[in-house]
Design a protein around this motif. Structure first.
Motif, PDB file in Angstrom:
ATOM      1  N   PHE A  24       0.840  -1.200   0.000  1.00  0.00           N
ATOM      2  CA  PHE A  24       0.000   0.000   0.000  1.00  0.00           C
ATOM      3  C   PHE A  24       0.873   1.248   0.000  1.00  0.00           C
ATOM      4  CE2 PHE A  24      -2.473   3.393   1.868  1.00  0.00           C
ATOM      5  CZ  PHE A  24      -3.737   3.234   1.318  1.00  0.00           C
ATOM      6  N   LEU A  27       2.440   1.670  -3.377  1.00  0.00           N
ATOM      7  CA  LEU A  27       1.448   2.172  -4.332  1.00  0.00           C
ATOM      8  C   LEU A  27       1.219   3.664  -4.131  1.00  0.00           C
ATOM      9  CD1 LEU A  27      -0.754   1.446  -6.500  1.00  0.00           C
ATOM     10  CD2 LEU A  27      -2.327   1.149  -4.573  1.00  0.00           C
ATOM     11  N   ASP A  41     -11.000   5.110  -0.473  1.00  0.00           N
ATOM     12  CA  ASP A  41     -10.300   3.828  -0.380  1.00  0.00           C
ATOM     13  C   ASP A  41     -11.348   2.727  -0.475  1.00  0.00           C
ATOM     14  OD1 ASP A  41      -8.656   1.696   0.096  1.00  0.00           O
ATOM     15  OD2 ASP A  41      -8.106   2.275   2.137  1.00  0.00           O
ATOM     16  N   ASN A 109      -6.789  -1.319  -2.625  1.00  0.00           N
ATOM     17  CA  ASN A 109      -5.616  -2.109  -2.262  1.00  0.00           C
ATOM     18  C   ASN A 109      -6.016  -3.533  -1.887  1.00  0.00           C
ATOM     19  OD1 ASN A 109      -2.694  -2.310  -1.425  1.00  0.00           O
ATOM     20  ND2 ASN A 109      -3.673  -2.747   0.547  1.00  0.00           N
ATOM     21  N   GLN A 138      -3.856  -2.176  -6.375  1.00  0.00           N
ATOM     22  CA  GLN A 138      -2.880  -3.246  -6.217  1.00  0.00           C
ATOM     23  C   GLN A 138      -3.621  -4.545  -5.982  1.00  0.00           C
ATOM     24  OE1 GLN A 138      -1.371  -6.213  -3.896  1.00  0.00           O
ATOM     25  NE2 GLN A 138      -1.883  -4.517  -2.526  1.00  0.00           N
TER      26      GLN A 138
END
Length: 266
Positions: A24, A27, A41, A109, A138
């Motif tokens: 994370f 990224l 998020d 993520n 990701q």
């Protein structure tokens, strides 16, 4: 075919918080947004990483969204972020009345891999990002590794198969597949992969890792009278695939795929 539901355990997920959090941070380091107004998020889990977004952009309105009530309940202990229980697929549904404002930075993520059709969802995710905004995600790319294939092999055996055939199983695509889609959507895109070498310790550390994430739906789907037997066999085979060195350290290679895209300016 519908997939069986499962629940998440924030405490178990956070067992390896530092190692899980490193992708994370890597990224986030590649997202050069300076002063976004809104940051979301998607799949925020227990919120420990979402808090990094609030630290990075303290003037932004940061929202963490997760489909797990257990995860959001844990996240609500973190101040400075708005938390919401919602399914990612509902969040990206078309908004014909255009009531939802676009997002300046959208992050996801280690979440999209749980949606079998997630590459088809990329256009809708990009649509939720403001012109000139950023979309970063990701996903794991290690599904051909023993940490996953062993689970699959055991789950296909009798008597487990009838109980777990409909459980959620994560999957992802190759980096070039994500790059082609993002470029085709008119984005500037940077896609790459990294293999982390996690050094783990303790009894059955690889089992502890996977049982908190990718293998959890399978384990939860089993009745109690079969679960212990399944876990014992899973542990044994993982110990063989990931042997400890003389100091008791186990190395878990973990490939991850990253993408950072900037939408076209209006």
């Amino acid at each position: 075919m519908s997939q069986m539901s499962h629940s998440w355990d924030p405490d178990r997920y956070l067992t390896y918080a530092d190692q899980r959090g490193r992708p994370f941070a890597d990224l986030l380091a590649r997202v050069p947004a300076e002063k976004p107004r809104t940051v979301v998020d998607l799949g925020c889990g227990p919120g420990n990483l979402t808090a990094l977004l609030a630290d990075r952009w303290p003037d932004a309105a940061v929202t963490g969204i997760d489909s797990s009530p257990e995860m959001i309940a844990a996240a609500r202990e973190i101040a400075g972020v708005r938390w919401e229980v919602a399914d990612l697929r509902d969040w990206v549904r078309p908004d014909p009345l255009a009531l939802r404002a676009p997002v300046d930075v959208l992050v996801s993520n280690a979440t999209l891999q749980w949606l079998p059709d997630h590459i088809e969802l990329l256009p809708r995710l990009v649509d939720r990002v403001a012109p000139g905004g950023w979309f970063a995600f990701q996903v794991p790319g290690n599904f051909d590794e023993p940490s996953h294939t062993i689970r699959t092999d055991i789950a296909e055996r009798t008597p487990y198969a009838e109980h777990v055939r409909d459980v959620a199983v994560p999957s992802s695509h190759e980096p070039v597949d994500y790059l082609r889609v993002l470029l085709g959507l008119g984005c500037e895109a940077d896609v790459w992969e990294t293999t982390y070498l996690h050094v783990l310790t303790g009894p059955d550390p690889v089992f502890d890792w996977v049982s908190g994430t990718g293998a959890r739906p399978t384990i939860q789907a089993l009745p109690e009278e079969l679960r212990g037997e399944f876990e014992d066999e899973f542990r044994r085979l993982l110990r063989e695939a990931y042997p400890a060195d003389p100091s008791g350290r186990v190395v878990l290679p973990f490939r991850r795929i990253f993408a950072v895209a900037r939408t076209a300016a209006s």
